[in-house]
Scaffold this motif. Structure first.
Motif, mmCIF file in Angstrom:
data_model
loop_
_atom_site.group_PDB
_atom_site.id
_atom_site.type_symbol
_atom_site.label_atom_id
_atom_site.label_comp_id
_atom_site.label_asym_id
_atom_site.label_seq_id
_atom_site.Cartn_x
_atom_site.Cartn_y
_atom_site.Cartn_z
ATOM 1 N N THR A 20 0.839 -1.204 0.000
ATOM 2 C CA THR A 20 0.000 0.000 0.000
ATOM 3 C C THR A 20 0.871 1.251 0.000
ATOM 4 O OG1 THR A 20 -1.752 -1.179 1.169
ATOM 5 C CG2 THR A 20 -1.830 1.219 1.229
ATOM 6 N N ALA A 21 1.931 1.247 0.783
ATOM 7 C CA ALA A 21 2.835 2.403 0.846
ATOM 8 C C ALA A 21 3.527 2.630 -0.500
ATOM 9 C CB ALA A 21 3.865 2.199 1.949
ATOM 10 N N ALA A 79 -13.821 7.598 -1.003
ATOM 11 C CA ALA A 79 -12.597 8.290 -0.587
ATOM 12 C C ALA A 79 -12.568 9.720 -1.116
ATOM 13 C CB ALA A 79 -11.367 7.519 -1.070
ATOM 14 N N ILE A 80 -13.014 9.917 -2.353
ATOM 15 C CA ILE A 80 -13.049 11.271 -2.914
ATOM 16 C C ILE A 80 -13.998 12.147 -2.111
ATOM 17 C CG2 ILE A 80 -13.787 12.622 -4.920
ATOM 18 C CD1 ILE A 80 -12.685 10.365 -6.687
ATOM 19 N N TRP A 93 -6.624 4.428 1.146
ATOM 20 C CA TRP A 93 -7.987 3.927 1.289
ATOM 21 C C TRP A 93 -8.136 2.527 0.679
ATOM 22 C CZ3 TRP A 93 -12.207 5.110 3.926
ATOM 23 C CH2 TRP A 93 -13.449 4.700 3.472
ATOM 24 N N PHE A 94 -7.243 2.174 -0.249
ATOM 25 C CA PHE A 94 -7.301 0.869 -0.902
ATOM 26 C C PHE A 94 -6.635 -0.240 -0.095
ATOM 27 C CE2 PHE A 94 -8.489 3.265 -4.633
ATOM 28 C CZ PHE A 94 -9.414 2.407 -5.211
ATOM 29 N N LEU A 100 -6.570 -8.033 1.325
ATOM 30 C CA LEU A 100 -7.292 -9.205 0.851
ATOM 31 C C LEU A 100 -6.481 -9.950 -0.215
ATOM 32 C CD1 LEU A 100 -9.905 -10.834 1.074
ATOM 33 C CD2 LEU A 100 -10.855 -9.372 -0.722
ATOM 34 N N LEU A 101 -5.851 -9.228 -1.124
ATOM 35 C CA LEU A 101 -5.001 -9.853 -2.135
ATOM 36 C C LEU A 101 -3.859 -10.626 -1.489
ATOM 37 C CD1 LEU A 101 -3.992 -10.233 -5.102
ATOM 38 C CD2 LEU A 101 -2.672 -8.148 -4.728
ATOM 39 N N VAL A 102 -3.137 -9.986 -0.567
ATOM 40 C CA VAL A 102 -1.999 -10.638 0.081
ATOM 41 C C VAL A 102 -2.471 -11.840 0.899
ATOM 42 C CG1 VAL A 102 -0.153 -10.336 1.789
ATOM 43 C CG2 VAL A 102 -0.615 -8.539 0.123
ATOM 44 N N PHE A 103 -3.560 -11.692 1.612
ATOM 45 C CA PHE A 103 -4.103 -12.787 2.420
ATOM 46 C C PHE A 103 -4.466 -13.983 1.540
ATOM 47 C CE2 PHE A 103 -7.808 -14.986 4.176
ATOM 48 C CZ PHE A 103 -7.276 -15.437 5.378
#
Length: 110
Positions: A20-21, A79-80, A93-94, A100-103
């Protein structure tokens, strides 16, 4: 919780935070710009997500001609509406999608 499960959970969380970062550090490029336009339209008119034209393949096209997954622009529109014009916060915000993808990849790899 067993030590192995704790280390797996920590690994998933750390990897999701890192991804995310890294995403948050880059500007909006390629498909991000198109998805942003869909999210902007949804934040302005939630019941008319395709009520605009998008510049695609070097010419204007109706928005419903360019594919966009339905959940992502609505999530981004929240988010906007919440953060205004702040791309860094939009990308943070994502985090739930990245987590979920990594999990899921971790579970598949097991």
């Amino acid at each position: 919780m067993a030590p192995a499960a704790r280390s797996s959970t920590a690994f998933v969380l750390i990897l999701a935070c890192g991804m995310t970062a890294l995403n948050a550090a880059k500007p909006l490029v390629i498909d991000d710009a198109a998805f942003h336009r869909y999210a902007l339209q949804i934040s302005e008119a939630p019941l008319d997500p395709y009520g605009f034209e998008i510049f695609w393949y070097d010419e204007p096209a109706p928005a419903n001609r360019v594919l966009s997954p339905p959940v992502v622009p609505y999530w981004w529109a929240i988010a906007i509406a919440a953060f205004g014009d702040r791309p860094l916060l939009w990308k943070l915000w994502f985090f739930p999608f990245v987590w979920l993808l990594v999990f899921c990849v971790r579970r598949l790899a097991e």
